[in-house]
Design an enzyme around this catalytic site. Structure first.
Site, short mmCIF file in Angstrom:
data_model
loop_
_atom_site.label_atom_id
_atom_site.label_comp_id
_atom_site.label_asym_id
_atom_site.label_seq_id
_atom_site.Cartn_x
_atom_site.Cartn_y
_atom_site.Cartn_z
N GLU A 35 0.88 -1.17 0.00
CA GLU A 35 0.00 0.00 0.00
C GLU A 35 0.91 1.21 0.00
O GLU A 35 1.79 1.32 0.86
CB GLU A 35 -0.88 -0.04 1.24
CG GLU A 35 -1.98 1.00 1.18
CD GLU A 35 -2.50 1.33 2.57
OE1 GLU A 35 -2.81 0.41 3.33
OE2 GLU A 35 -2.53 2.54 2.88
N CYS A 95 -3.00 7.69 5.20
CA CYS A 95 -3.04 7.30 3.79
C CYS A 95 -4.36 7.70 3.16
O CYS A 95 -4.45 7.80 1.94
CB CYS A 95 -2.80 5.79 3.64
SG CYS A 95 -3.77 4.83 4.79
#
Lengths: 502, 502
Positions: free
Chosen positions: A248, A285
């Site tokens: 990620e 994020c």
């Protein structure tokens, strides 16, 4: 901390190889394939962490600069996730078992009896996140899901928070040791089940390289920068036996607001967006990094509400000096680009308290016609870019792929065909957002990730390198497994295809 | 064939780019997202192929050297697979939709309502198999599953059977055209939905490279050699936006036989294995290439039964000159290695009929102590290597990863603890086989793949590069999709999480 004295600052390559071999031995041993044992172990870790909750929060807050009230929900998410995967490990629902009995003339191909199930891949290397030292740290989502699947775990230390990492590891290991041999955790299993490789120096990348390249490692979980994730993937795929990497890699998390929604609640949306950007000093994020504003009533109210919050915000310490440095450099890059302007800045760094980790929040703006590539890439930290569109349908609107895409709309927008600025119906907008994001948020903010079955924390490149997977929620367990099928297996072998406990 | 005149021998790079753009336009158009339309289209293709069954079989047999009685079951598998995916496309069960309603205090993280589903990736490039011109050709498994998922397909011609490929493509395109605009297949959809790129020259790899590198292509399905599969993966991952490649790359398909089974039915097992090796001239990805023989009664009967069949077998034309050449070179390599011997050879090439595609079946043997790396790699064609073990537990027994692993055992083996040569229980053997294979076959042969939910046609590297996926069965559809989640979606948008037709 006393652990510092016992654990070296960075692991030797020999220690990496030993860890990989111990993990493989644990995997081959077989005891860890007992789902009940896995459930007990994950619950024991969760309970032990709960008992040291205040201490963990204190150590993590001091080390990361995140506030205790920011870390508390994360702590609960960490232990909640451990318990979720403990539950999954204890039964076989996650294995997607299937049985295709003989079908006579309806069989396509030879009429065999087949039973399939998911089995674990083997030892997993975990590279935790800088920004979620608990929920994506040593005992975080990747570790919990891999252990639940039946994979031993080797965590590479994150140099941004070694103190927190070592404390979590020490507590988890103690929890497993207390369960001990009578629960099925004999010495060779304990030695390989959950390991931790110190690596305080971020420049010392050999530990990561050796770990990902070791033949006994079967898969990798990574949360971090795009450069780091892609480098690990290249290493992993160049091995004699390539292995999967789930990386990620950050996201811009665009926000769209219909003219109708802007008119109805511009100020409230601005308030919510500012809070979402500024929480955890923008180091999430899923932080909304790009806000697209159509012209019209309510726009000024939204901008003013955000600006007000940004001006009131104090400078904060970011997670690490290199993260603060990257933040300064990225915001300077965008501020220097044609057409951009500063809407608001937070409180300056206190005189005399200059800290290389300190960063000042900044709200930027740009007209859509001046949008350039670097503005569509994540700025990790307390920054947000407002993009002024010429209209809802502005052909310059970019669609960068992202973990999330947020849409603010009003009920009227859905059936609004050609009667206002919204000539694209909301339905079409949602389809487009779904094509470029892992999660589409309606009338909210992208930060705040619920751990549940229908969560997708993932998305198209560059948000992740494996858009078919999710890092959050029970289905994350599947990334550590692969299917196997048994053809015409004798009944006495057990009903693998029907939820047999493995 | 008249098509030859109309279709160039190899596509230009401009034609590749045009195909990719047309596929993208079809995908963006949206009509193909109608599951009912997808189902109708797949059924129409299947029905059209059925009507030309004899012609397809004749063309394919003449071109490939495979016998009509070998191609007939493959034909039925092709049309059966098209109908299976037609059924899947018409409903949403494959989408793994989930709904996580608000859970109050039990929610881990913010209490949002979430609905998730699988959505298609976009245009898929299909590189069919040399050895299954129908079931893994233009209208084969990859094409059917990708179309069912909602992805337009571009097939790169296989140079081993361009005539069959072009015939299948022409029939499929005609079937789609007949459905026409009234079914929802307007001209821009038809242009991009299913396309075919001629490429008769195997040395002309630019077509493949351009296709996999084109930004409008979203995923790749490949069946072929390890070199080819890995080259495509490298290209696909080096793109600005990396895409997934699903490559099936051949396999050795080891066979284990317990001493008890050998004693009870050595000759019968030998008969079955020889038939499995020799069918389709050994050109099956699941051909048993390595047979491990423990010492003991029944071994000689197995070897003699196999040898008898091999001696009676005639030379056959393989699929292409380069495949026959590789077969000769690989068998010569193994025959020249220390310790190997020839047990039996088939009938020689007929004098005066010398054909660069012709190959002679060969049964080889080697004691386990002389096993070397090249013997553990696939030999594509009518060859099989018998490996003589020193005992069931011979520590030299290799465990090469493979699509399949076959175990012949008797009921008594399962409970046979320390009372015979079988000191490893069968259960342990099955666990080990499951670790290195995608499918474990009991008391049968690995060739013959049923198309059903519990089928896993895949496996660890080097059998495939993506062991988490299957190339056969309904779950193959998932390789062309990724999950997306909707958070707090207004009810008026439709119940995506509950099987809404997309």
């Amino acid at each position: 901390m006393s652990t510092r004295a016992r654990i070296p600052r960075s692991s030797s390559l020999r220690a990496v190889a030993e860890a990989a071999r111990a993990a493989r031995a644990c995997f081959e041993h077989g005891a860890w394939s007992d789902g009940h044992l896995r459930g007990r172990a994950l619950r024991a870790i969760g309970n032990t962490l709960d008992r040291s909750r205040d201490r963990i929060l204190r150590v993590a807050s001091r080390e990361t600069g995140l506030w205790t009230n920011e870390l508390t929900p994360e702590f609960d998410r960490m232990t909640g996730t451990l318990r979720l995967f403990a539950e999954l490990a204890s039964n076989d629902t996650w294995r997607r078992t299937a049985h295709s009995p003989r079908a006579g003339a309806r069989s396509i191909g030879p009429d065999h009896d087949l039973r399939s199930t998911l089995i674990p891949l083997g030892p997993v290397a975990v590279f935790g996140a800088s920004n979620f030292p608990l929920a994506y740290g040593v005992c975080g989502g990747d570790t919990a899901s891999a252990l639940a699947a039946g994979c031993p775990v080797i965590v590479k230390e994150h140099p941004a928070h070694p103190g927190t990492g070592r404390l979590l590891f020490r507590l988890a290991r103690a929890a497993l040791r207390r369960l001990g041999p009578e629960a099925g955790l004999s010495a060779p299993i304990l030695a390989g089940l959950l390991q931790y490789l110190p690596n305080t120096d971020p420049a010392r990348t050999e530990v990561a390289q050796a770990l990902v390249s070791h033949p006994d490692v079967a898969a990798v979980g990574f949360t971090g920068s795009r450069g780091g994730g892609l480098a690990l993937e290249r290493l992993a795929r160049a091995r004699a036996v390539p292995i999967p990497v789930f990386a990620e890699m950050g996201s811009v998390n665009p926000v769209r607001i219909t003219p109708r929604a802007l008119r109805a609640r511009g100020a409230a949306i601005g308030e919510a967006l500012a809070a979402s950007v500024l929480a955890r000093a923008g180091q999430q994020c899923t932080k909304p990094g790009l806000v697209f504003l159509p012209p019209g009533d309510g726009g000024a109210a939204l901008v003013e509400a955000m600006a007000h919050r940004f001006r009131a915000a104090a400078s904060r310490r970011l997670l690490a000096p290199w993260i603060a440095e990257a933040f300064r450099s990225r915001t300077a890059e965008i501020r220097a680009m044609r057409g951009t302007g500063v809407v608001a800045e937070g409180q300056g760094v206190t005189a005399g308290r200059g800290d290389v980790r300190e960063a000042r929040p900044v709200l930027l703006e740009v007209p859509a016609r001046h949008l350039r590539g670097p503005m569509l890439e994540e700025v990790f930290g307390p920054a947000c870019l407002l993009v002024h569109l010429d209209g809802w349908d502005d052909p310059r609107l970019p669609r960068p792929s992202s973990l999330t895409w947020t849409i603010h709309a009003e009920a009227g927008d859905l059936h609004d065909r050609g009667r206002s600025l919204v000539t694209l119906t909301l339905r079409r907008e949602v389809e487009r957002a779904s094509r470029v994001a892992g999660r589409v948020i309606f009338d909210g903010v992208p930060t705040g990730v619920r751990v549940c079955e229908a969560m997708v924390h993932g998305g198209p490149f560059p948000a992740t390198n494996a858009p078919w997977s999710t890092a959050v929620g029970p289905r994350a367990i599947e990334r550590w497994a692969r299917p196997v099928s048994w053809q015409n297996a004798p009944a006495a072998l057990g009903r693998r295809g029907r939820g047999r406990r493995a």
